[in-house]
Design a protein around this motif. Structure first.
Motif, PDB file in Angstrom:
ATOM      1  N   ARG A 140      54.845  61.909  65.476  1.00  0.00           N
ATOM      2  CA  ARG A 140      54.898  60.469  65.670  1.00  0.00           C
ATOM      3  C   ARG A 140      53.485  59.922  65.757  1.00  0.00           C
ATOM      4  O   ARG A 140      52.617  60.506  66.393  1.00  0.00           O
ATOM      5  N   ASP A 141      53.267  58.782  65.105  1.00  0.00           N
ATOM      6  CA  ASP A 141      51.981  58.095  65.191  1.00  0.00           C
ATOM      7  C   ASP A 141      51.937  57.382  66.540  1.00  0.00           C
ATOM      8  O   ASP A 141      52.787  56.536  66.818  1.00  0.00           O
ATOM      9  N   PRO A 142      50.981  57.691  67.399  1.00  0.00           N
ATOM     10  CA  PRO A 142      50.949  57.068  68.723  1.00  0.00           C
ATOM     11  C   PRO A 142      50.653  55.558  68.677  1.00  0.00           C
ATOM     12  O   PRO A 142      50.933  54.853  69.627  1.00  0.00           O
ATOM     13  N   ASP A 143      50.150  55.068  67.536  1.00  0.00           N
ATOM     14  CA  ASP A 143      49.819  53.647  67.426  1.00  0.00           C
ATOM     15  C   ASP A 143      51.023  52.758  67.119  1.00  0.00           C
ATOM     16  O   ASP A 143      51.046  51.598  67.495  1.00  0.00           O
ATOM     17  N   ASP A 144      52.012  53.299  66.376  1.00  0.00           N
ATOM     18  CA  ASP A 144      53.097  52.401  65.946  1.00  0.00           C
ATOM     19  C   ASP A 144      54.479  53.052  65.860  1.00  0.00           C
ATOM     20  O   ASP A 144      55.375  52.510  65.241  1.00  0.00           O
ATOM     21  N   TRP A 145      54.667  54.208  66.412  1.00  0.00           N
ATOM     22  CA  TRP A 145      55.930  54.947  66.395  1.00  0.00           C
ATOM     23  C   TRP A 145      56.308  55.411  65.004  1.00  0.00           C
ATOM     24  O   TRP A 145      57.385  55.928  64.791  1.00  0.00           O
ATOM     25  N   GLY A 146      55.421  55.214  64.033  1.00  0.00           N
ATOM     26  CA  GLY A 146      55.686  55.672  62.670  1.00  0.00           C
ATOM     27  C   GLY A 146      55.510  57.181  62.567  1.00  0.00           C
ATOM     28  O   GLY A 146      55.446  57.887  63.575  1.00  0.00           O
ATOM     29  N   TRP A 147      55.423  57.674  61.331  1.00  0.00           N
ATOM     30  CA  TRP A 147      55.305  59.103  61.086  1.00  0.00           C
ATOM     31  C   TRP A 147      53.970  59.450  60.463  1.00  0.00           C
ATOM     32  O   TRP A 147      53.443  58.706  59.640  1.00  0.00           O
ATOM     33  N   VAL A 148      53.441  60.598  60.833  1.00  0.00           N
ATOM     34  CA  VAL A 148      52.260  61.178  60.205  1.00  0.00           C
ATOM     35  C   VAL A 148      52.658  62.583  59.766  1.00  0.00           C
ATOM     36  O   VAL A 148      53.226  63.344  60.552  1.00  0.00           O
ATOM     37  N   PHE A 149      52.386  62.909  58.491  1.00  0.00           N
ATOM     38  CA  PHE A 149      52.650  64.244  57.969  1.00  0.00           C
ATOM     39  C   PHE A 149      51.314  64.915  57.699  1.00  0.00           C
ATOM     40  O   PHE A 149      50.487  64.380  56.959  1.00  0.00           O
ATOM     41  N   SER A 150      51.102  66.072  58.280  1.00  0.00           N
ATOM     42  CA  SER A 150      49.883  66.855  58.054  1.00  0.00           C
ATOM     43  C   SER A 150      50.266  68.067  57.227  1.00  0.00           C
ATOM     44  O   SER A 150      51.027  68.923  57.685  1.00  0.00           O
ATOM     45  N   CYS A 151      49.744  68.124  56.004  1.00  0.00           N
ATOM     46  CA  CYS A 151      50.075  69.230  55.108  1.00  0.00           C
ATOM     47  C   CYS A 151      49.415  70.517  55.569  1.00  0.00           C
ATOM     48  O   CYS A 151      48.329  70.506  56.148  1.00  0.00           O
ATOM     49  N   ASP A 152      50.072  71.611  55.272  1.00  0.00           N
ATOM     50  CA  ASP A 152      49.583  72.928  55.680  1.00  0.00           C
ATOM     51  C   ASP A 152      48.234  73.261  55.044  1.00  0.00           C
ATOM     52  O   ASP A 152      47.471  74.052  55.602  1.00  0.00           O
ATOM     53  N   ASN A 153      47.924  72.637  53.900  1.00  0.00           N
ATOM     54  CA  ASN A 153      46.650  72.924  53.239  1.00  0.00           C
ATOM     55  C   ASN A 153      45.467  72.275  53.956  1.00  0.00           C
ATOM     56  O   ASN A 153      44.319  72.482  53.563  1.00  0.00           O
ATOM     57  N   ALA A 154      45.712  71.488  54.982  1.00  0.00           N
ATOM     58  CA  ALA A 154      44.687  70.808  55.786  1.00  0.00           C
ATOM     59  C   ALA A 154      43.814  69.869  54.968  1.00  0.00           C
ATOM     60  O   ALA A 154      42.762  69.446  55.418  1.00  0.00           O
ATOM     61  N   PHE A 155      44.262  69.514  53.754  1.00  0.00           N
ATOM     62  CA  PHE A 155      43.505  68.626  52.882  1.00  0.00           C
ATOM     63  C   PHE A 155      44.213  67.290  52.694  1.00  0.00           C
ATOM     64  O   PHE A 155      43.583  66.273  52.474  1.00  0.00           O
ATOM     65  N   VAL A 156      45.541  67.294  52.809  1.00  0.00           N
ATOM     66  CA  VAL A 156      46.355  66.104  52.553  1.00  0.00           C
ATOM     67  C   VAL A 156      47.102  65.708  53.819  1.00  0.00           C
ATOM     68  O   VAL A 156      47.673  66.551  54.502  1.00  0.00           O
ATOM     69  N   SER A 157      47.091  64.399  54.107  1.00  0.00           N
ATOM     70  CA  SER A 157      47.861  63.842  55.221  1.00  0.00           C
ATOM     71  C   SER A 157      48.531  62.562  54.737  1.00  0.00           C
ATOM     72  O   SER A 157      48.013  61.883  53.848  1.00  0.00           O
ATOM     73  N   MET A 158      49.657  62.225  55.331  1.00  0.00           N
ATOM     74  CA  MET A 158      50.378  60.994  54.994  1.00  0.00           C
ATOM     75  C   MET A 158      50.727  60.255  56.274  1.00  0.00           C
ATOM     76  O   MET A 158      50.950  60.874  57.308  1.00  0.00           O
ATOM     77  N   ALA A 159      50.800  58.923  56.180  1.00  0.00           N
ATOM     78  CA  ALA A 159      51.175  58.129  57.348  1.00  0.00           C
ATOM     79  C   ALA A 159      51.985  56.920  56.912  1.00  0.00           C
ATOM     80  O   ALA A 159      51.667  56.283  55.900  1.00  0.00           O
ATOM     81  N   SER A 160      53.015  56.608  57.670  1.00  0.00           N
ATOM     82  CA  SER A 160      53.764  55.370  57.439  1.00  0.00           C
ATOM     83  C   SER A 160      52.949  54.221  58.010  1.00  0.00           C
ATOM     84  O   SER A 160      51.988  54.426  58.744  1.00  0.00           O
ATOM     85  N   PHE A 161      53.330  53.015  57.642  1.00  0.00           N
ATOM     86  CA  PHE A 161      52.646  51.833  58.164  1.00  0.00           C
ATOM     87  C   PHE A 161      53.652  50.710  58.313  1.00  0.00           C
ATOM     88  O   PHE A 161      54.742  50.755  57.741  1.00  0.00           O
ATOM     89  N   ASP A 162      53.302  49.707  59.069  1.00  0.00           N
ATOM     90  CA  ASP A 162      54.149  48.545  59.309  1.00  0.00           C
ATOM     91  C   ASP A 162      54.233  47.736  58.015  1.00  0.00           C
ATOM     92  O   ASP A 162      53.235  47.188  57.553  1.00  0.00           O
ATOM     93  N   ARG A 163      55.410  47.670  57.417  1.00  0.00           N
ATOM     94  CA  ARG A 163      55.573  46.976  56.136  1.00  0.00           C
ATOM     95  C   ARG A 163      55.303  45.492  56.234  1.00  0.00           C
ATOM     96  O   ARG A 163      54.868  44.874  55.272  1.00  0.00           O
ATOM     97  N   MET A 164      55.563  44.901  57.377  1.00  0.00           N
ATOM     98  CA  MET A 164      55.284  43.466  57.552  1.00  0.00           C
ATOM     99  C   MET A 164      53.780  43.196  57.510  1.00  0.00           C
ATOM    100  O   MET A 164      53.335  42.230  56.918  1.00  0.00           O
ATOM    101  N   ALA A 165      52.993  44.035  58.135  1.00  0.00           N
ATOM    102  CA  ALA A 165      51.549  43.834  58.219  1.00  0.00           C
ATOM    103  C   ALA A 165      50.832  44.334  56.964  1.00  0.00           C
ATOM    104  O   ALA A 165      49.751  43.861  56.637  1.00  0.00           O
ATOM    105  N   GLY A 166      51.423  45.298  56.258  1.00  0.00           N
ATOM    106  CA  GLY A 166      50.807  45.846  55.066  1.00  0.00           C
ATOM    107  C   GLY A 166      49.936  47.043  55.365  1.00  0.00           C
ATOM    108  O   GLY A 166      49.558  47.283  56.515  1.00  0.00           O
TER     109      GLY A 166
END
Length: 150
Positions: free
Chosen positions: A80-106
Motif C-alpha cells: 500500500r502507498d502510505p500517501d494515498d492508499w493506492g498500490w505500489v508494485f516493486s518488481c523482483d528485478n529491482a529495476f522496475v516499480s509501478m504506482a497507482s495515482f489519484d485519477r481525479m488529480a492526474g
C-alpha cells in the motif's frame, strides 16, 4: 457513513484484486530513472506499456500480494502507498516499480516515492504511446464525478 467505514477497511487490505487494477487503469511505471505510463486492461488480467507489452497485451496473475507477468516470468510485490492508499508494485528485478495515482488529480499530482529522483526533483512522465491504448477494449475507464452518476 457506511461508505467511509468501508473505505477504511478496504485501505487495510494487503492484496490487490484484478478488478481493482482494471478500475484504477493507468499506473506510473519507473524503469530505472525513466517515468512512463502503463495500463492494466482486460479486467485486470492484462497489461500494456511502451516496452515489453507495446505490441501485445501481457497476461498477469495475482497471488496474494504478488503479481506475476506470465509472458516474461517477472514477479512483483504489492504494498500500500502510505500517501494515498493506492498500490505500489516493486518488481523482483529491482529495476522496475509501478504506482497507482489519484485519477481525479492526474499522474502529475502523485507525491509518492516514485515521483521524485534521488535529488528530490519531480520526474517528467512520458505518456503511453502504444497503439494498443487506442483499441476501445483497452482504453482507460472514464471517471465520472458523483453528480454525473445520477
Amino acid at each position: 457513513r457506511e461508505s467511509y467505514f468501508a473505505s477504511i477497511e478496504d485501505s487495510k487490505r494487503r492484496e490487490p484484486l484484478h478488478w481493482e487494477l482494471r478500475e484504477l487503469g493507468d499506473f506510473l511505471i519507473l524503469f530505472g530513472e525513466q517515468m512512463e505510463m502503463c495500463r492494466f486492461v482486460d479486467a485486470g488480467w492484462g497489461f500494456i506499456d511502451d516496452r515489453a507489452f507495446r505490441a501485445h497485451v501481457g497476461t498477469l496473475r495475482l497471488i496474494g500480494n504478488r503479481m506475476i507477468l506470465t509472458d516474461i516470468e517477472e514477479g512483483a510485490t504489492a504494498t500500500r502507498d502510505p500517501d494515498d492508499w493506492g498500490w505500489v508494485f516493486s518488481c523482483d528485478n529491482a529495476f522496475v516499480s509501478m504506482a497507482s495515482f489519484d485519477r481525479m488529480a492526474g499522474p502529475e499530482a502523485h507525491r509518492g516515492a516514485l515521483s521524485r529522483d534521488a535529488e528530490g526533483k519531480v520526474r517528467d512522465i512520458e505518456p503511453l504511446w502504444t497503439h494498443l491504448k487506442d483499441d476501445r477494449r483497452h482504453q482507460a475507464i472514464p471517471w465520472l464525478p458523483h453528480k454525473q452518476m445520477h
